[in-house]
Design an enzyme around this catalytic site. Structure first.
Site, PDB file in Angstrom:
ATOM      1  N   LEU A  65       5.329   0.286   3.547  1.00  0.00           N
ATOM      2  CA  LEU A  65       4.491  -0.230   2.457  1.00  0.00           C
ATOM      3  C   LEU A  65       3.569  -1.359   2.933  1.00  0.00           C
ATOM      4  CD1 LEU A  65       7.249  -0.311  -0.328  1.00  0.00           C
ATOM      5  CD2 LEU A  65       5.442   1.399  -0.048  1.00  0.00           C
ATOM      6  N   GLY A 110       4.088  -4.391   4.026  1.00  0.00           N
ATOM      7  CA  GLY A 110       4.345  -5.750   3.541  1.00  0.00           C
ATOM      8  C   GLY A 110       3.892  -6.817   4.530  1.00  0.00           C
ATOM      9  N   GLY A 111       4.268  -6.683   5.788  1.00  0.00           N
ATOM     10  CA  GLY A 111       3.893  -7.663   6.807  1.00  0.00           C
ATOM     11  C   GLY A 111       2.379  -7.686   7.017  1.00  0.00           C
ATOM     12  N   SER A 112       1.769  -6.510   7.048  1.00  0.00           N
ATOM     13  CA  SER A 112       0.303  -6.421   7.238  1.00  0.00           C
ATOM     14  C   SER A 112      -0.427  -7.081   6.079  1.00  0.00           C
ATOM     15  CB  SER A 112      -0.141  -4.955   7.317  1.00  0.00           C
ATOM     16  OG  SER A 112       0.575  -4.268   8.305  1.00  0.00           O
ATOM     17  N   VAL A 139      11.006  -4.734   3.236  1.00  0.00           N
ATOM     18  CA  VAL A 139      10.566  -4.897   4.633  1.00  0.00           C
ATOM     19  C   VAL A 139      10.796  -3.615   5.437  1.00  0.00           C
ATOM     20  CG1 VAL A 139      11.013  -6.227   6.747  1.00  0.00           C
ATOM     21  CG2 VAL A 139      10.965  -7.376   4.537  1.00  0.00           C
ATOM     22  N   ALA A 140       9.870  -3.358   6.365  1.00  0.00           N
ATOM     23  CA  ALA A 140       9.927  -2.171   7.229  1.00  0.00           C
ATOM     24  C   ALA A 140      10.136  -0.918   6.382  1.00  0.00           C
ATOM     25  CB  ALA A 140      11.021  -2.319   8.286  1.00  0.00           C
ATOM     26  N   ALA A 141       9.273  -0.777   5.403  1.00  0.00           N
ATOM     27  CA  ALA A 141       9.461   0.258   4.389  1.00  0.00           C
ATOM     28  C   ALA A 141       8.358   1.323   4.396  1.00  0.00           C
ATOM     29  CB  ALA A 141       9.506  -0.400   3.009  1.00  0.00           C
ATOM     30  N   ASP A 158      -3.002  -1.582  10.126  1.00  0.00           N
ATOM     31  CA  ASP A 158      -3.128  -1.550   8.659  1.00  0.00           C
ATOM     32  C   ASP A 158      -3.704  -2.841   8.075  1.00  0.00           C
ATOM     33  OD1 ASP A 158      -2.337   1.004   8.103  1.00  0.00           O
ATOM     34  OD2 ASP A 158      -0.311   0.494   7.458  1.00  0.00           O
ATOM     35  N   LYS A 193       0.849  -1.212   0.000  1.00  0.00           N
ATOM     36  CA  LYS A 193       0.000   0.000   0.000  1.00  0.00           C
ATOM     37  C   LYS A 193       0.874   1.247   0.000  1.00  0.00           C
ATOM     38  CE  LYS A 193       0.978   1.403   4.340  1.00  0.00           C
ATOM     39  NZ  LYS A 193       1.591   2.458   4.931  1.00  0.00           N
TER      40      LYS A 193
HETATM   41  C1  LIG Z   1       2.183   4.430   9.659  1.00  0.00           C
HETATM   42  C2  LIG Z   1       1.274   3.456   8.958  1.00  0.00           C
HETATM   43  C3  LIG Z   1       0.405   4.242   7.939  1.00  0.00           C
HETATM   44  O1  LIG Z   1      -0.327   3.385   7.096  1.00  0.00           O
HETATM   45  O2  LIG Z   1       1.924   2.467   8.184  1.00  0.00           O
HETATM   46  P1  LIG Z   1       3.439   1.879   8.090  1.00  0.00           P
HETATM   47  O3  LIG Z   1       4.416   2.980   7.992  1.00  0.00           O
HETATM   48  O4  LIG Z   1       3.645   1.028   9.296  1.00  0.00           O
HETATM   49  O5  LIG Z   1       3.428   1.042   6.826  1.00  0.00           O
HETATM   50  C4  LIG Z   1       0.305   2.770   9.965  1.00  0.00           C
HETATM   51  O6  LIG Z   1      -0.451   3.726  10.681  1.00  0.00           O
HETATM   52  C5  LIG Z   1       0.990   1.832  10.935  1.00  0.00           C
HETATM   53  O7  LIG Z   1       0.213   0.680  10.988  1.00  0.00           O
HETATM   54  P2  LIG Z   1       0.813  -0.712  11.557  1.00  0.00           P
HETATM   55  O8  LIG Z   1       2.190  -0.913  11.041  1.00  0.00           O
HETATM   56  O9  LIG Z   1      -0.209  -1.768  11.292  1.00  0.00           O
HETATM   57  O10 LIG Z   1       0.920  -0.366  13.085  1.00  0.00           O
HETATM   58  P3  LIG Z   1       0.621  -1.236  14.392  1.00  0.00           P
HETATM   59  O11 LIG Z   1       1.361  -2.521  14.284  1.00  0.00           O
HETATM   60  O12 LIG Z   1      -0.820  -1.260  14.690  1.00  0.00           O
HETATM   61  O13 LIG Z   1       1.316  -0.314  15.485  1.00  0.00           O
HETATM   62  C6  LIG Z   1       2.710  -0.175  15.629  1.00  0.00           C
HETATM   63  C7  LIG Z   1       2.957   0.975  16.592  1.00  0.00           C
HETATM   64  O14 LIG Z   1       2.720   2.222  15.912  1.00  0.00           O
HETATM   65  C8  LIG Z   1       2.045   3.139  16.760  1.00  0.00           C
HETATM   66  N1  LIG Z   1       0.754   3.528  16.144  1.00  0.00           N
HETATM   67  C9  LIG Z   1       0.221   2.813  15.118  1.00  0.00           C
HETATM   68  C10 LIG Z   1      -0.964   3.200  14.540  1.00  0.00           C
HETATM   69  C11 LIG Z   1      -1.612   4.348  15.041  1.00  0.00           C
HETATM   70  N2  LIG Z   1      -2.765   4.782  14.508  1.00  0.00           N
HETATM   71  N3  LIG Z   1      -1.072   5.056  16.062  1.00  0.00           N
HETATM   72  C12 LIG Z   1       0.109   4.660  16.619  1.00  0.00           C
HETATM   73  O15 LIG Z   1       0.608   5.309  17.557  1.00  0.00           O
HETATM   74  C13 LIG Z   1       1.899   2.449  18.104  1.00  0.00           C
HETATM   75  O16 LIG Z   1       2.981   2.847  18.885  1.00  0.00           O
HETATM   76  C14 LIG Z   1       2.020   0.984  17.792  1.00  0.00           C
HETATM   77  O17 LIG Z   1       2.541   0.264  18.848  1.00  0.00           O
HETATM   78  N1  LIG Z   2       5.554 -11.374   6.806  1.00  0.00           N
HETATM   79  C1  LIG Z   2       6.357 -10.357   7.115  1.00  0.00           C
HETATM   80  N2  LIG Z   2       6.902  -9.600   6.147  1.00  0.00           N
HETATM   81  C2  LIG Z   2       7.687  -8.539   6.473  1.00  0.00           C
HETATM   82  N3  LIG Z   2       7.992  -8.181   7.722  1.00  0.00           N
HETATM   83  C3  LIG Z   2       7.487  -8.889   8.728  1.00  0.00           C
HETATM   84  C4  LIG Z   2       6.637  -9.992   8.464  1.00  0.00           C
HETATM   85  N4  LIG Z   2       6.263 -10.478   9.656  1.00  0.00           N
HETATM   86  C5  LIG Z   2       6.830  -9.738  10.599  1.00  0.00           C
HETATM   87  N5  LIG Z   2       7.589  -8.763  10.076  1.00  0.00           N
HETATM   88  C6  LIG Z   2       8.304  -7.727  10.832  1.00  0.00           C
HETATM   89  O1  LIG Z   2       7.446  -6.591  10.848  1.00  0.00           O
HETATM   90  C7  LIG Z   2       8.178  -5.384  10.818  1.00  0.00           C
HETATM   91  C8  LIG Z   2       7.504  -4.382   9.879  1.00  0.00           C
HETATM   92  O2  LIG Z   2       7.533  -4.895   8.584  1.00  0.00           O
HETATM   93  P1  LIG Z   2       6.641  -4.359   7.376  1.00  0.00           P
HETATM   94  O3  LIG Z   2       5.232  -4.773   7.530  1.00  0.00           O
HETATM   95  O4  LIG Z   2       7.329  -4.774   6.125  1.00  0.00           O
HETATM   96  O5  LIG Z   2       6.804  -2.783   7.566  1.00  0.00           O
HETATM   97  P2  LIG Z   2       5.868  -1.525   7.396  1.00  0.00           P
HETATM   98  O6  LIG Z   2       4.748  -1.670   8.398  1.00  0.00           O
HETATM   99  O7  LIG Z   2       6.760  -0.362   7.674  1.00  0.00           O
HETATM  100  O8  LIG Z   2       5.394  -1.475   6.007  1.00  0.00           O
HETATM  101  C9  LIG Z   2       9.595  -5.745  10.425  1.00  0.00           C
HETATM  102  O9  LIG Z   2      10.408  -5.434  11.525  1.00  0.00           O
HETATM  103  C10 LIG Z   2       9.598  -7.241  10.167  1.00  0.00           C
HETATM  104  O10 LIG Z   2      10.704  -7.887  10.738  1.00  0.00           O
END
Ligand SMILES: C[C@@](CO)(OP(=O)(O)O)[C@H](O)COP(=O)(O)OP(=O)(O)OC[C@H]1O[C@@H](n2ccc(N)nc2=O)[C@H](O)[C@@H]1O
Ligand SMILES: Nc1ncnc2c1ncn2[C@@H]1O[C@H](COP(=O)(O)OP(=O)(O)O)[C@@H](O)[C@H]1O
Length: 284
Positions: free
Chosen positions: A99, A101-103, A95-97, A136, A10
């Site tokens: 985007l 990916g894990g979600s 990973v951890a980008a 997410d 995403k």
């Molecule tokens: C920032 C966003 C934008 O789409 O994406 P990513 O950068 O991770 O891809 C999301 O809000 C990330 O969603 P996700 O990666 O599922 O987060 P979660 O596992 O639920 O939460 C990880 C940590 O981020 C913080 N968190 C997350 C979501 C939110 N609305 N408020 C928060 O404060 C919390 O500290 C939580 O412990």
């Molecule tokens: N199936 C998976 N693919 C990628 N990362 C994973 C997965 N399961 C657990 N993780 C962990 O989740 C963390 C966030 O990964 P990812 O979902 O790729 O990042 P983001 O939420 O920034 O897009 C990483 O530290 C990774 O080690």
């Protein structure tokens, strides 16, 4: 029996943080859409009542920490499934980008196991299960384009934006989503992006409007921690992208490009100083 599921990445076209909640999460407003860069998940039945997981990617956890593993465990426990599954993750999304990916892997696992084990779980129930795994995940269950509110789990489906190219560049740095949210001071945000104006631009199928309304309040936080993210944005704009933004908590930067003829220059220009660059289409 074997089930295959696609788990797309995403991007956040806009992301606003409204305030910090008493449960520690942040109340957000985001418009998200999927791009055609995807992991592929294979799920097959095995005789032993256990969850096995493998991946060609050496850099993700292959145990209880893996979000696909957690998704399978949740389904087994909640629906009392006494069967085993072997899950193979063909990772393509960095990973951890920022985007998801894990979600997206977790969401694809929930969808796939629902089919593999014939559980008849509704989409709404799958989204509720997904919310237990991450903010997410519910969006990744349904995909498409959506306005996400609450902590990201409350979804209002939108039409897809006008089709375009998306150039993604991930600098080689690690960003923690929890740390980025932890550093946001919602009362000090200078300029809030508008979900309403982005939604209007999408509904009007205005590519220029979508580019104009791109905005992410987490960007300032990540750029302060990692100035190279800001430099990447500038480079992408100079190379000719029509609109540029950091996705989620970063560090991936994406550029929206309407003309296909501009894509090679942007892609090749970025490859000069960033190894992980992708040119894909929106998943419409
Ligand atoms: C920032 C966003 C934008 O789409 O994406 P990513 O950068 O991770 O891809 C999301 O809000 C990330 O969603 P996700 O990666 O599922 O987060 P979660 O596992 O639920 O939460 C990880 C940590 O981020 C913080 N968190 C997350 C979501 C939110 N609305 N408020 C928060 O404060 C919390 O500290 C939580 O412990
Ligand atoms: N199936 C998976 N693919 C990628 N990362 C994973 C997965 N399961 C657990 N993780 C962990 O989740 C963390 C966030 O990964 P990812 O979902 O790729 O990042 P983001 O939420 O920034 O897009 C990483 O530290 C990774 O080690």
């Amino acid at each position: 029996m074997k089930i295959y599921e696609k788990a797309p990445a995403k991007i956040n076209l806009m992301l606003d943080v409204l305030h910090k909640r008493s449960d520690g999460y942040h109340e957000v407003e985001m418009i998200m859409t999927m791009v055609d860069l995807a992991d592929r998940i294979e799920m097959s039945e095995i005789k032993r009542d256990t969850i096995m997981i493998s991946s060609q990617a050496g850099y993700i956890p292959l145990d209880e920490k893996n979000l696909a593993f957690q998704a399978a465990k949740l389904v087994k426990e909640r629906y009392d499934v006494k069967k085993g599954v072997y899950i193979h993750l063909d990772k393509k999304i960095p990973v951890a980008a920022g985007l998801a990916g894990g979600s997206s892997d977790a969401a694809a696992t929930l969808r796939g196991l629902n089919k593999l084990w014939g559980l008849g779980i509704s989409d709404e129930e799958l989204r509720l299960l997904g919310a237990e795994l991450g903010s997410d995940v519910p969006f990744c269950i349904t995909g498409g384009t959506a306005l996400a509110t609450g902590r990201g789990e409350q979804l209002h489906q939108l039409p897809n934006p006008p089709q375009c190219w998306v150039v993604l560049a991930k600098p080689p740095i690690n960003v923690s989503t929890a740390e980025v949210y932890g550093r946001v001071r919602s009362d000090q945000i200078q300029k809030h992006p508008s979900a309403k104006r982005m939604e209007d631009a999408i509904r009007n199928q205005s590519f220029a409007g979508v580019c104009k309304e791109l905005g992410n309040v987490l960007e300032d936080v990540t750029v302060k921690l990692h100035p190279e993210v800001g430099q990447l944005k500038e480079a992408m704009l100079k190379l000719g992208a029509d609109g540029v933004l950091m996705s989620g908590s970063g560090p991936t930067v994406f550029g929206l490009v309407s003309k296909e003829s501009k894509v090679p220059r942007i892609y090749n220009g970025l490859r000069g100083f960033c190894k992980e660059v992708y040119a894909v289409r929106l998943l419409t």
